[in-house]
Scaffold this motif. Sequence first.
Motif, mmCIF file in Angstrom:
data_model
loop_
_atom_site.group_PDB
_atom_site.id
_atom_site.type_symbol
_atom_site.label_atom_id
_atom_site.label_comp_id
_atom_site.label_asym_id
_atom_site.label_seq_id
_atom_site.Cartn_x
_atom_site.Cartn_y
_atom_site.Cartn_z
ATOM 1 N N GLU A 288 4.408 2.431 -1.202
ATOM 2 C CA GLU A 288 4.840 3.420 -2.523
ATOM 3 C C GLU A 288 5.503 4.653 -1.932
ATOM 4 O OE1 GLU A 288 2.279 6.609 -4.739
ATOM 5 O OE2 GLU A 288 1.171 5.020 -4.141
ATOM 6 N N GLN A 289 5.846 4.699 -0.450
ATOM 7 C CA GLN A 289 6.769 5.592 -0.189
ATOM 8 C C GLN A 289 8.181 5.467 -0.628
ATOM 9 O OE1 GLN A 289 5.428 4.955 4.396
ATOM 10 N NE2 GLN A 289 6.795 6.947 4.404
ATOM 11 N N ASP B 166 0.949 -1.385 -0.034
ATOM 12 C CA ASP B 166 -0.044 -0.105 0.108
ATOM 13 C C ASP B 166 0.865 1.204 0.002
ATOM 14 O OD1 ASP B 166 0.960 0.027 2.691
ATOM 15 O OD2 ASP B 166 -0.802 -0.832 3.579
ATOM 16 N N SER B 167 0.491 2.433 0.581
ATOM 17 C CA SER B 167 1.093 3.572 0.704
ATOM 18 C C SER B 167 2.453 3.635 1.447
ATOM 19 C CB SER B 167 0.239 4.640 1.308
ATOM 20 O OG SER B 167 0.180 4.152 2.690
ATOM 21 N N SER C 205 -1.214 3.750 -3.094
ATOM 22 C CA SER C 205 -1.523 4.236 -1.953
ATOM 23 C C SER C 205 -2.969 4.030 -1.651
ATOM 24 C CB SER C 205 -1.350 5.944 -2.088
ATOM 25 O OG SER C 205 -1.827 6.586 -1.181
ATOM 26 N N HIS D 145 2.821 6.003 8.557
ATOM 27 C CA HIS D 145 3.622 5.705 7.561
ATOM 28 C C HIS D 145 5.105 5.788 8.156
ATOM 29 C CE1 HIS D 145 0.021 6.829 5.452
ATOM 30 N NE2 HIS D 145 0.350 6.258 4.682
ATOM 31 N N THR E 161 6.407 4.149 -10.116
ATOM 32 C CA THR E 161 5.029 4.434 -9.555
ATOM 33 C C THR E 161 4.085 4.943 -10.531
ATOM 34 O OG1 THR E 161 5.755 4.976 -7.196
ATOM 35 C CG2 THR E 161 3.795 5.826 -7.909
#
Length: 407
Positions: free
Chosen positions: A28-29, A24-25, A57, A199, A348
């Motif tokens: 994606e970080q 998930d995000s 995300s 996060h 991404t």
Amino acid sequence: MGLALPAFAGAALESGDRVAICGDSITEQKQYTVFMEDYLLMCQPVRTASVEQIGWSGEAVPGLLDRIGSDVLPFHPTVVTTLYGMNDGGYKPTNPATVGSFEKNTAAAVRLLKTGGARLILVGSPGAVDSDTFKKWFAAGCSPDAYNQTLLDLGQAAKAAAQRGGATWVDVHSVMMDAMEKAKARYGHGYALATDGVHPSPNGQLLMAYAFLKALGCTGDIGTITLDAGAGTATASEGHRILSSSPGRVEVESSRYPFCFTDDPSNPVSTRSILPCVPFNDDLNRLMLVVTHAPARTKVTWGAGSRVYSAEELARGVNLAGDFLQNPFSEAFAKVHAAVAAQQAYETPAVKSMLNGLAAIRRYFPEKRASLDDLRSSLVQKDQQLNDEARAAIQPVRHVIELSPIP
């Protein structure tokens, strides 16, 4: 001493593996994913592997199920890691129905990935929320303790799904909880693994990379340089070549790098700050110097840094990578790290805007199938080009270790 993680029998990279990192995000970080690729390119003996970051995300496991065909399988991964659960839990106390759905969906994802050609699948448990900063953002819905219990329960569901599907379970949650407890005891409750509660900051991202790299069978043996301080002769293990040696000096050329910590050391939540709370260097980052016939006390200088060791310590071996965080590899490592970050920055939009969008276009324009297939191949080839550029940035590093007796 390392954390008591499960044994990962058979979970090891092979020559030519393609590793897809899904999540998930938090994925994606592009932080723990970059750390993993850094390590696999520069530190791990199997350097022919390639890595793709495929984070989205806000995603939960059903989202991954919907896009495995469009976003993941075009990269032809042989190894896939997944990290879900943070969103699946709904930021609420444990709900048995939610846990059951998570297990069912995770098992379905494992089946689809295996059918798509993945040889090895690593199912990560969800990580952890910060026990202090989470309160500021989510206190109305769920306490940090309650949500960490939810994440623990989801992790056990992920374990059951992995075992049923012949995948490997990775206990990311326990690694993060263990390190968080130690860090807050060491630094105080103002120290956060995630400044927004969810996060992870660089410190928490390193913990996730640690868990997955251990699960991938990475041994941590970067190399060993052995010097006889009496005779002045030296040897080195694979990945390192002795250029010259004398009783107090050895010059080495190394093609295998230790992992270097490239973020700002003044950042209170840097990767360096979490090192006292996780055995990253002991378990995954050992570039050992062994010196026989050394004086009782010896100053070792490596790059711009120096440390004093006893003869007994040098005879047992000291870990240069752990003792010299700024070292002769730091600059070269940072260059490769930048190339890896550029590759993953491309991935991404390549996944979310282009590959995923092609699936919808194909439904409305079936007559354009051949052209769309060519475009999909070009998107994947561009990613491989960037991966190759990152690998090409790895150049041998020449470095000198000097020894001086301390009266």
